[in-house]
Design a protein around this motif. Structure first.
Motif, PDB file in Angstrom:
ATOM      1  N   GLU A  86      -1.747  18.510 -15.352  1.00  0.00           N
ATOM      2  CA  GLU A  86      -0.790  19.594 -15.099  1.00  0.00           C
ATOM      3  C   GLU A  86      -1.146  20.251 -13.772  1.00  0.00           C
ATOM      4  O   GLU A  86      -2.323  20.446 -13.467  1.00  0.00           O
ATOM      5  N   ALA A  87      -0.123  20.583 -12.973  1.00  0.00           N
ATOM      6  CA  ALA A  87      -0.345  21.011 -11.591  1.00  0.00           C
ATOM      7  C   ALA A  87      -1.063  22.343 -11.457  1.00  0.00           C
ATOM      8  O   ALA A  87      -1.745  22.586 -10.462  1.00  0.00           O
ATOM      9  N   SER A  88      -0.919  23.228 -12.438  1.00  0.00           N
ATOM     10  CA  SER A  88      -1.568  24.533 -12.334  1.00  0.00           C
ATOM     11  C   SER A  88      -2.931  24.567 -13.013  1.00  0.00           C
ATOM     12  O   SER A  88      -3.669  25.542 -12.881  1.00  0.00           O
ATOM     13  N   ALA A  89      -3.287  23.516 -13.733  1.00  0.00           N
ATOM     14  CA  ALA A  89      -4.563  23.491 -14.452  1.00  0.00           C
ATOM     15  C   ALA A  89      -5.781  23.655 -13.541  1.00  0.00           C
ATOM     16  O   ALA A  89      -6.765  24.284 -13.941  1.00  0.00           O
ATOM     17  N   PRO A  90      -5.774  23.109 -12.318  1.00  0.00           N
ATOM     18  CA  PRO A  90      -6.953  23.315 -11.464  1.00  0.00           C
ATOM     19  C   PRO A  90      -7.265  24.786 -11.210  1.00  0.00           C
ATOM     20  O   PRO A  90      -8.436  25.139 -11.028  1.00  0.00           O
ATOM     21  N   SER A  91      -6.267  25.649 -11.205  1.00  0.00           N
ATOM     22  CA  SER A  91      -6.543  27.070 -10.965  1.00  0.00           C
ATOM     23  C   SER A  91      -7.425  27.638 -12.068  1.00  0.00           C
ATOM     24  O   SER A  91      -8.285  28.491 -11.809  1.00  0.00           O
ATOM     25  N   ALA A  98     -15.638  25.131 -13.147  1.00  0.00           N
ATOM     26  CA  ALA A  98     -15.848  23.852 -13.827  1.00  0.00           C
ATOM     27  C   ALA A  98     -15.163  22.682 -13.137  1.00  0.00           C
ATOM     28  O   ALA A  98     -15.044  21.601 -13.720  1.00  0.00           O
ATOM     29  N   MET A  99     -14.727  22.831 -11.890  1.00  0.00           N
ATOM     30  CA  MET A  99     -14.029  21.744 -11.220  1.00  0.00           C
ATOM     31  C   MET A  99     -14.911  20.521 -10.998  1.00  0.00           C
ATOM     32  O   MET A  99     -14.412  19.405 -10.832  1.00  0.00           O
ATOM     33  N   ASP A 100     -16.214  20.706 -10.990  1.00  0.00           N
ATOM     34  CA  ASP A 100     -17.106  19.564 -10.781  1.00  0.00           C
ATOM     35  C   ASP A 100     -17.064  18.586 -11.954  1.00  0.00           C
ATOM     36  O   ASP A 100     -17.564  17.464 -11.845  1.00  0.00           O
ATOM     37  N   LEU A 101     -16.446  18.989 -13.060  1.00  0.00           N
ATOM     38  CA  LEU A 101     -16.333  18.124 -14.229  1.00  0.00           C
ATOM     39  C   LEU A 101     -15.081  17.255 -14.200  1.00  0.00           C
ATOM     40  O   LEU A 101     -14.939  16.343 -15.022  1.00  0.00           O
ATOM     41  N   VAL A 102     -14.166  17.515 -13.276  1.00  0.00           N
ATOM     42  CA  VAL A 102     -12.884  16.802 -13.238  1.00  0.00           C
ATOM     43  C   VAL A 102     -13.069  15.446 -12.569  1.00  0.00           C
ATOM     44  O   VAL A 102     -13.514  15.354 -11.420  1.00  0.00           O
ATOM     45  N   ILE A 103     -12.730  14.396 -13.305  1.00  0.00           N
ATOM     46  CA  ILE A 103     -12.924  13.028 -12.796  1.00  0.00           C
ATOM     47  C   ILE A 103     -11.618  12.338 -12.419  1.00  0.00           C
ATOM     48  O   ILE A 103     -11.630  11.279 -11.795  1.00  0.00           O
ATOM     49  N   ALA A 104     -10.473  12.923 -12.763  1.00  0.00           N
ATOM     50  CA  ALA A 104      -9.181  12.341 -12.401  1.00  0.00           C
ATOM     51  C   ALA A 104      -8.089  13.375 -12.617  1.00  0.00           C
ATOM     52  O   ALA A 104      -8.256  14.338 -13.360  1.00  0.00           O
ATOM     53  N   ARG A 105      -6.971  13.142 -11.957  1.00  0.00           N
ATOM     54  CA  ARG A 105      -5.833  14.054 -12.067  1.00  0.00           C
ATOM     55  C   ARG A 105      -4.558  13.227 -12.140  1.00  0.00           C
ATOM     56  O   ARG A 105      -4.517  12.074 -11.720  1.00  0.00           O
ATOM     57  N   ILE A 106      -3.516  13.834 -12.666  1.00  0.00           N
ATOM     58  CA  ILE A 106      -2.285  13.105 -12.938  1.00  0.00           C
ATOM     59  C   ILE A 106      -1.313  13.118 -11.769  1.00  0.00           C
ATOM     60  O   ILE A 106      -0.471  12.266 -11.649  1.00  0.00           O
ATOM     61  N   GLU A 107      -1.429  14.100 -10.882  1.00  0.00           N
ATOM     62  CA  GLU A 107      -0.410  14.259  -9.856  1.00  0.00           C
ATOM     63  C   GLU A 107      -0.985  14.955  -8.642  1.00  0.00           C
ATOM     64  O   GLU A 107      -2.092  15.473  -8.662  1.00  0.00           O
ATOM     65  N   ASP A 108      -0.207  14.955  -7.575  1.00  0.00           N
ATOM     66  CA  ASP A 108      -0.611  15.682  -6.383  1.00  0.00           C
ATOM     67  C   ASP A 108      -0.407  17.178  -6.599  1.00  0.00           C
ATOM     68  O   ASP A 108       0.451  17.597  -7.371  1.00  0.00           O
ATOM     69  N   PHE A 109      -1.193  17.966  -5.887  1.00  0.00           N
ATOM     70  CA  PHE A 109      -1.105  19.410  -6.002  1.00  0.00           C
ATOM     71  C   PHE A 109      -0.700  19.958  -4.639  1.00  0.00           C
ATOM     72  O   PHE A 109      -1.407  19.773  -3.654  1.00  0.00           O
ATOM     73  N   ASN A 110       0.435  20.606  -4.590  1.00  0.00           N
ATOM     74  CA  ASN A 110       0.948  21.078  -3.313  1.00  0.00           C
ATOM     75  C   ASN A 110      -0.018  22.053  -2.668  1.00  0.00           C
ATOM     76  O   ASN A 110      -0.598  22.915  -3.322  1.00  0.00           O
ATOM     77  N   GLU A 111      -0.170  21.927  -1.375  1.00  0.00           N
ATOM     78  CA  GLU A 111      -1.143  22.734  -0.637  1.00  0.00           C
ATOM     79  C   GLU A 111      -0.835  24.227  -0.697  1.00  0.00           C
ATOM     80  O   GLU A 111      -1.731  25.049  -0.467  1.00  0.00           O
ATOM     81  N   GLU A 112       0.403  24.591  -1.021  1.00  0.00           N
ATOM     82  CA  GLU A 112       0.765  26.008  -1.103  1.00  0.00           C
ATOM     83  C   GLU A 112      -0.014  26.733  -2.198  1.00  0.00           C
ATOM     84  O   GLU A 112      -0.229  27.945  -2.124  1.00  0.00           O
ATOM     85  N   TYR A 113      -0.432  25.999  -3.212  1.00  0.00           N
ATOM     86  CA  TYR A 113      -1.053  26.633  -4.368  1.00  0.00           C
ATOM     87  C   TYR A 113      -2.561  26.837  -4.249  1.00  0.00           C
ATOM     88  O   TYR A 113      -3.139  27.597  -5.025  1.00  0.00           O
ATOM     89  N   TYR A 114      -3.201  26.152  -3.311  1.00  0.00           N
ATOM     90  CA  TYR A 114      -4.648  26.189  -3.275  1.00  0.00           C
ATOM     91  C   TYR A 114      -5.168  26.424  -1.861  1.00  0.00           C
ATOM     92  O   TYR A 114      -4.505  26.123  -0.878  1.00  0.00           O
ATOM     93  N   THR A 115      -6.368  26.976  -1.780  1.00  0.00           N
ATOM     94  CA  THR A 115      -6.991  27.238  -0.491  1.00  0.00           C
ATOM     95  C   THR A 115      -7.438  25.915   0.140  1.00  0.00           C
ATOM     96  O   THR A 115      -7.477  24.866  -0.522  1.00  0.00           O
ATOM     97  N   ALA A 116      -7.802  25.987   1.417  1.00  0.00           N
ATOM     98  CA  ALA A 116      -8.259  24.782   2.108  1.00  0.00           C
ATOM     99  C   ALA A 116      -9.491  24.200   1.424  1.00  0.00           C
ATOM    100  O   ALA A 116      -9.611  22.976   1.257  1.00  0.00           O
ATOM    101  N   ASP A 117     -10.400  25.063   1.009  1.00  0.00           N
ATOM    102  CA  ASP A 117     -11.605  24.588   0.325  1.00  0.00           C
ATOM    103  C   ASP A 117     -11.260  23.937  -1.008  1.00  0.00           C
ATOM    104  O   ASP A 117     -11.840  22.905  -1.388  1.00  0.00           O
ATOM    105  N   GLN A 118     -10.322  24.528  -1.734  1.00  0.00           N
ATOM    106  CA  GLN A 118      -9.922  23.959  -3.020  1.00  0.00           C
ATOM    107  C   GLN A 118      -9.204  22.624  -2.830  1.00  0.00           C
ATOM    108  O   GLN A 118      -9.418  21.675  -3.583  1.00  0.00           O
TER     109      GLN A 118
END
Length: 353
Positions: A86-91, A98-118
């Motif tokens: 889900e696109a908002s789940a990374p937030s 806990a992002m270091d636990l994520v090993i895969a994602r289902i879709e692209d996440f638009n850059e508008e939603y996240y910082t450059a570091d994220q």
């Protein structure tokens, strides 16, 4: 974790996952999700008694017992391999540390939603192989999910992707509460509760609690100085081709967002979460502010506004007459995640801008 590790069975099922999570609900029996049809699918939610936010009961960590969409689950240890669908789940994962636990994602996440570091973190996470559908969604095989060997999948369910179907292949499934059949009432407090719960789930309580406190302070700051005090407003979902508009009732997260800025939702009393409405209905309720939610990143905010303001008779709406029409990217208002707290700031800036 109290899960079978047998994952070698032949799997022919196809999971069809829409580009926008709001398009899918637990009672969706369709085989595909349309990225432009989020509002009509979501409109099936009505004002029935809601399920509570997920709660966990445990002593000093694990085993951890919690409820999700009315079912009880127990984990012996914190998940170590997480797949996000889900696109908002990374937030939520970022807020919980806990992002270091994520090993895969289902879709692209638009850059508008996240910082450059994220975005740099997200870009390093493999995306599941998917094929676009004619309706704007993507198709992902269950086998592709299993190949990544997650012990937890976070997202939303549909007719094929369920707690049981993933449990059959040894994977725990956590449906984000807004996508349960009978979701809890959306609120900023529900966002804070979810961040804290992720802290418990992943053993990152200290980070999650600090994030929740910061989010709570940001909401309080906006509510203490509402920029649209006393204004009537409507939040509309706008399809990318302008063929339909949908109005959010009090059952949408955008409702408390507007309330925090001092607005009164003219469609609050509707029993459905986001039913289709005509421009005549909007004209009749004559809001002083229009918040236009959209998810077509190929259209500019001005083009989104024109999809409503250029409809016959729309020029008579007070919000249109006074130029109080504010496009807002969908995940900054729906579903309840930390992105909505950022959306609160963005909408406030537009109004005062």
């Amino acid at each position: 974790m109290k899960l079978s590790t047998f994952r070698s069975r032949a799997i022919a099922l196809l999971l069809v996952v829409g580009c926008v999570a709001a398009a899918c609900g637990g009672n969706d029996d369709s085989s595909s999700a349309d990225s432009g049809a989020s509002a009509p699918d979501a409109s099936t939610a009505t004002a029935e008694p809601a399920e509570s936010q997920p709660t966990a009961t445990h002593d000093d960590g694990f085993p951890l017992t919690f409820t999700n969409c009315g079912q009880e689950f127990t984990l012996d240890s914190a998940p170590e391999r997480v797949l996000l669908m889900e696109a908002s789940a990374p937030s939520l994962m970022f807020a919980a540390g806990a992002m270091d636990l994520v090993i895969a994602r289902i879709e692209d996440f638009n850059e508008e939603y996240y910082t450059a570091d994220q975005l740099a973190v997200l870009s390093e996470i493999p995306a599941l192989l998917a094929e676009a559908t004619a309706t704007g969604g993507v198709e992902v095989s269950l086998e592709a999910i299993v190949d990544h060997d997650p012990d937890l999948v976070i997202g939303f369910d549909n007719a094929i992707l369920t707690h049981d179907s993933l449990a059959d292949v040894g994977i725990q499934f956590y449906v984000m509460p807004p996508f349960c059949d009978n979701p809890p009432t959306p609120s900023f407090e529900s966002i804070l509760d979810e961040v804290r719960f992720y802290g418990e789930l992943f053993g990152t309580t200290e980070t999650a609690n600090a994030s929740a406190a910061a989010l709570e302070a940001a909401v309080a700051s906006a509510a203490d100085a509402p920029v649209a005090e006393g204004k009537t407003a409507a939040a509309l979902y706008v399809t990318s081709d302008g063929s339909a508009i949908y109005a959010y009732s009090s059952l949408g997260m955008v409702h408390p967002l507007m309330e925090a800025l001092g607005m009164t939702n003219v469609f609050a009393e509707l029993s459905e979460r986001v039913p289709e409405v005509s421009i005549e209905e909007v004209i009749g309720r004559n809001p002083e502010v229009l918040v236009l939610l959209y998810e077509d990143f190929e259209l500019t905010p001005d083009e989104i506004s024109a999809l409503v303001t250029e409809l016959p008779g729309a020029s008579s709406i007070t919000a249109v007459e006074q130029g109080a029409v504010y496009p807002l990217l969908f995940n900054f208002a729906e579903p309840p995640t930390p992105l909505v707290v950022e959306g609160l700031s963005l909408l406030s800036a537009q109004i005062t801008g």
